[in-house]
Write a protein that holds these residues in place. Structure first.
Motif, PDB file in Angstrom:
ATOM      1  N   MET A   8      38.268  17.752  41.141  1.00 56.70           N
ATOM      2  CA  MET A   8      37.971  18.928  41.573  1.00 56.70           C
ATOM      3  C   MET A   8      38.950  20.053  41.465  1.00 56.70           C
ATOM      4  O   MET A   8      38.632  21.130  41.650  1.00 56.70           O
ATOM      5  CB  MET A   8      37.465  18.703  42.964  1.00 56.70           C
ATOM      6  N   SER A   9      40.080  19.709  41.486  1.00 51.72           N
ATOM      7  CA  SER A   9      41.112  20.676  41.478  1.00 51.72           C
ATOM      8  C   SER A   9      41.519  21.290  40.072  1.00 51.72           C
ATOM      9  O   SER A   9      41.398  20.385  39.037  1.00 51.72           O
ATOM     10  CB  SER A   9      42.541  20.022  41.895  1.00 51.72           C
ATOM     11  N   GLU A  10      41.658  22.682  39.988  1.00 52.80           N
ATOM     12  CA  GLU A  10      42.112  23.092  38.816  1.00 52.80           C
ATOM     13  C   GLU A  10      43.278  24.024  38.993  1.00 52.80           C
ATOM     14  O   GLU A  10      43.277  24.729  40.208  1.00 52.80           O
ATOM     15  CB  GLU A  10      40.878  24.028  38.079  1.00 52.80           C
ATOM     16  N   PRO A  11      43.895  24.341  38.072  1.00 56.00           N
ATOM     17  CA  PRO A  11      45.095  25.379  38.338  1.00 56.00           C
ATOM     18  C   PRO A  11      44.680  26.962  38.604  1.00 56.00           C
ATOM     19  O   PRO A  11      43.601  27.255  38.175  1.00 56.00           O
ATOM     20  CB  PRO A  11      46.126  25.303  36.831  1.00 56.00           C
ATOM     21  N   PRO A  12      45.383  27.409  39.553  1.00 60.81           N
ATOM     22  CA  PRO A  12      44.979  28.810  39.712  1.00 60.81           C
ATOM     23  C   PRO A  12      45.284  29.770  38.504  1.00 60.81           C
ATOM     24  O   PRO A  12      46.371  29.620  37.875  1.00 60.81           O
ATOM     25  CB  PRO A  12      46.063  29.097  40.767  1.00 60.81           C
ATOM     26  N   THR A  13      44.431  30.670  38.207  1.00 63.22           N
ATOM     27  CA  THR A  13      44.326  31.498  36.975  1.00 63.22           C
ATOM     28  C   THR A  13      43.838  32.804  37.329  1.00 63.22           C
ATOM     29  O   THR A  13      42.734  32.846  38.186  1.00 63.22           O
ATOM     30  CB  THR A  13      43.860  31.024  35.950  1.00 63.22           C
ATOM     31  N   THR A  14      44.178  33.783  36.902  1.00 69.37           N
ATOM     32  CA  THR A  14      43.497  35.006  37.204  1.00 69.37           C
ATOM     33  C   THR A  14      42.144  35.057  36.502  1.00 69.37           C
ATOM     34  O   THR A  14      41.283  35.703  37.004  1.00 69.37           O
ATOM     35  CB  THR A  14      44.458  36.136  36.667  1.00 69.37           C
ATOM     36  N   SER A  15      41.903  34.705  35.307  1.00 65.84           N
ATOM     37  CA  SER A  15      41.062  34.560  34.308  1.00 65.84           C
ATOM     38  C   SER A  15      39.918  33.615  34.990  1.00 65.84           C
ATOM     39  O   SER A  15      38.598  33.687  34.803  1.00 65.84           O
ATOM     40  CB  SER A  15      41.046  34.338  32.918  1.00 65.84           C
ATOM     41  N   GLY A  16      40.210  32.605  35.711  1.00 72.42           N
ATOM     42  CA  GLY A  16      39.532  31.668  36.260  1.00 72.42           C
ATOM     43  C   GLY A  16      39.175  31.820  37.787  1.00 72.42           C
ATOM     44  O   GLY A  16      39.073  30.924  38.331  1.00 72.42           O
ATOM     45  N   ARG A  17      38.870  33.182  38.105  1.00 69.34           N
ATOM     46  CA  ARG A  17      38.585  33.477  39.462  1.00 69.34           C
ATOM     47  C   ARG A  17      37.162  32.980  39.671  1.00 69.34           C
ATOM     48  O   ARG A  17      36.467  33.108  39.031  1.00 69.34           O
ATOM     49  CB  ARG A  17      38.838  34.924  39.835  1.00 69.34           C
ATOM     50  N   ALA A  18      36.911  32.359  40.781  1.00 68.32           N
ATOM     51  CA  ALA A  18      35.974  31.758  41.330  1.00 68.32           C
ATOM     52  C   ALA A  18      34.705  32.946  41.523  1.00 68.32           C
ATOM     53  O   ALA A  18      35.051  33.911  42.075  1.00 68.32           O
ATOM     54  CB  ALA A  18      35.804  30.863  42.356  1.00 68.32           C
ATOM     55  N   ARG A  19      33.463  32.630  41.473  1.00 71.76           N
ATOM     56  CA  ARG A  19      32.171  33.368  41.976  1.00 71.76           C
ATOM     57  C   ARG A  19      31.755  32.801  43.171  1.00 71.76           C
ATOM     58  O   ARG A  19      31.546  31.561  43.364  1.00 71.76           O
ATOM     59  CB  ARG A  19      31.277  33.574  40.797  1.00 71.76           C
ATOM     60  N   GLY A  20      31.505  33.665  44.144  1.00 73.24           N
ATOM     61  CA  GLY A  20      30.823  32.892  45.371  1.00 73.24           C
ATOM     62  C   GLY A  20      29.432  33.247  45.506  1.00 73.24           C
ATOM     63  O   GLY A  20      29.020  34.489  44.859  1.00 73.24           O
ATOM     64  N   ILE A  21      28.531  32.339  45.890  1.00 66.67           N
ATOM     65  CA  ILE A  21      27.165  32.471  46.091  1.00 66.67           C
ATOM     66  C   ILE A  21      26.849  32.064  47.433  1.00 66.67           C
ATOM     67  O   ILE A  21      27.079  30.969  47.848  1.00 66.67           O
ATOM     68  CB  ILE A  21      26.405  31.363  45.097  1.00 66.67           C
ATOM     69  N   VAL A  22      26.344  32.994  48.056  1.00 65.13           N
ATOM     70  CA  VAL A  22      26.042  32.905  49.476  1.00 65.13           C
ATOM     71  C   VAL A  22      24.682  32.519  49.587  1.00 65.13           C
ATOM     72  O   VAL A  22      23.508  33.238  49.173  1.00 65.13           O
ATOM     73  CB  VAL A  22      26.328  33.921  50.252  1.00 65.13           C
ATOM     74  N   VAL A  23      24.177  31.424  50.288  1.00 64.94           N
ATOM     75  CA  VAL A  23      22.685  30.892  50.219  1.00 64.94           C
ATOM     76  C   VAL A  23      22.641  30.779  51.733  1.00 64.94           C
ATOM     77  O   VAL A  23      23.031  29.716  52.415  1.00 64.94           O
ATOM     78  CB  VAL A  23      22.505  29.511  49.542  1.00 64.94           C
ATOM     79  N   ALA A  24      21.560  31.570  52.040  1.00 66.55           N
ATOM     80  CA  ALA A  24      21.205  31.513  53.644  1.00 66.55           C
ATOM     81  C   ALA A  24      20.020  31.876  54.012  1.00 66.55           C
ATOM     82  O   ALA A  24      19.287  32.563  53.273  1.00 66.55           O
ATOM     83  CB  ALA A  24      22.512  32.629  54.370  1.00 66.55           C
ATOM     84  N   HIS A  25      19.734  31.835  55.419  1.00 64.22           N
ATOM     85  CA  HIS A  25      18.270  32.011  55.876  1.00 64.22           C
ATOM     86  C   HIS A  25      18.219  33.472  56.156  1.00 64.22           C
ATOM     87  O   HIS A  25      19.220  34.113  56.364  1.00 64.22           O
ATOM     88  CB  HIS A  25      18.205  31.161  57.283  1.00 64.22           C
ATOM     89  N   GLY A  26      16.914  33.919  55.959  1.00 60.52           N
ATOM     90  CA  GLY A  26      16.531  35.324  56.336  1.00 60.52           C
ATOM     91  C   GLY A  26      17.267  36.268  55.528  1.00 60.52           C
ATOM     92  O   GLY A  26      17.599  36.166  54.229  1.00 60.52           O
ATOM     93  N   GLY A  27      17.868  37.404  56.141  1.00 67.81           N
ATOM     94  CA  GLY A  27      18.754  38.316  55.465  1.00 67.81           C
ATOM     95  C   GLY A  27      20.159  38.327  55.628  1.00 67.81           C
ATOM     96  O   GLY A  27      21.011  38.961  55.185  1.00 67.81           O
ATOM     97  N   LEU A  28      20.506  36.925  56.043  1.00 70.28           N
ATOM     98  CA  LEU A  28      21.858  36.784  56.346  1.00 70.28           C
ATOM     99  C   LEU A  28      22.740  36.887  54.979  1.00 70.28           C
ATOM    100  O   LEU A  28      23.672  37.153  54.833  1.00 70.28           O
ATOM    101  CB  LEU A  28      22.220  35.431  56.986  1.00 70.28           C
ATOM    102  N   ALA A  29      22.279  36.261  53.886  1.00 62.26           N
ATOM    103  CA  ALA A  29      23.044  36.160  52.530  1.00 62.26           C
ATOM    104  C   ALA A  29      23.244  37.518  52.116  1.00 62.26           C
ATOM    105  O   ALA A  29      24.460  37.932  51.851  1.00 62.26           O
ATOM    106  CB  ALA A  29      21.983  35.400  51.324  1.00 62.26           C
ATOM    107  N   GLU A  30      21.974  38.454  51.935  1.00 61.60           N
ATOM    108  CA  GLU A  30      22.361  39.714  51.488  1.00 61.60           C
ATOM    109  C   GLU A  30      23.120  40.661  52.395  1.00 61.60           C
ATOM    110  O   GLU A  30      23.987  41.381  52.042  1.00 61.60           O
ATOM    111  CB  GLU A  30      21.023  40.529  51.598  1.00 61.60           C
ATOM    112  N   GLY A  31      23.185  40.455  53.883  1.00 60.69           N
ATOM    113  CA  GLY A  31      24.118  41.122  54.830  1.00 60.69           C
ATOM    114  C   GLY A  31      25.334  40.886  54.685  1.00 60.69           C
ATOM    115  O   GLY A  31      26.075  41.680  54.471  1.00 60.69           O
ATOM    116  N   LEU A  32      25.622  39.446  54.304  1.00 56.46           N
ATOM    117  CA  LEU A  32      27.111  39.374  54.433  1.00 56.46           C
ATOM    118  C   LEU A  32      27.794  39.499  53.235  1.00 56.46           C
ATOM    119  O   LEU A  32      28.826  40.224  53.084  1.00 56.46           O
ATOM    120  CB  LEU A  32      27.250  37.651  54.273  1.00 56.46           C
TER     121      LEU A  32
END
Length: 138
Positions: free
Chosen positions: A1-25
């Protein structure tokens, strides 16, 4: 699961949440940190079935590195995320999402997951506090 830190390999975050919480955050993080939809996206669980939630979560993934954030352990959002990562075990799922956690994520998303995921959990825990003033004594 580990990978080296890189600038080009910056992660994307996906927020999955109930109601309007995902969009609000996601909206709050975008206002504070100026991130784009390529960096952080919300997937709300509102008015649709479980299979659709799984499909929308899968569709939100970027071609490269991803981290899925959910609001409630063992809730439908968390379960949908866990179904998605069964096929993609390299993607971490972090539950109990809050604003300090997401802000830390967007500023440190180039770190390897072995360092990033524990850091996010610690940031979220450290941001929780409370204050209650004692009522006056008679």
């Amino acid at each position: 699961m580990s990978e080296p830190p890189t600038t080009s390999g910056r992660a994307r975050g996906i927020v999955v949440a109930h109601g309007g919480l995902a969009e609000g955050l996601v909206d709050a993080v975008r206002q504070i940190a100026g991130v784009t939809p390529e960096e952080l996206v919300g997937v709300p669980n509102r008015g649709r079935g479980f299979e659709d939630l799984c499909a929308r979560t899968r569709d939100a993934l970027a071609p490269a590195r991803n981290v899925i954030f959910t609001d409630l352990p063992s809730g439908s959002c968390h379960l949908a995320a866990m179904i998605v990562v069964r096929e993609l075990p390299e993607i971490p799922v972090v539950t109990g999402v809050n604003l300090p956690m997401l802000l830390d994520f967007v500023f440190n998303r180039g770190l390897g997951f072995d360092e990033l995921v524990p850091r996010l959990a610690e940031k979220a825990r450290d941001s929780i506090g409370g204050n209650r003033h004692a009522p006056p004594r008679p």
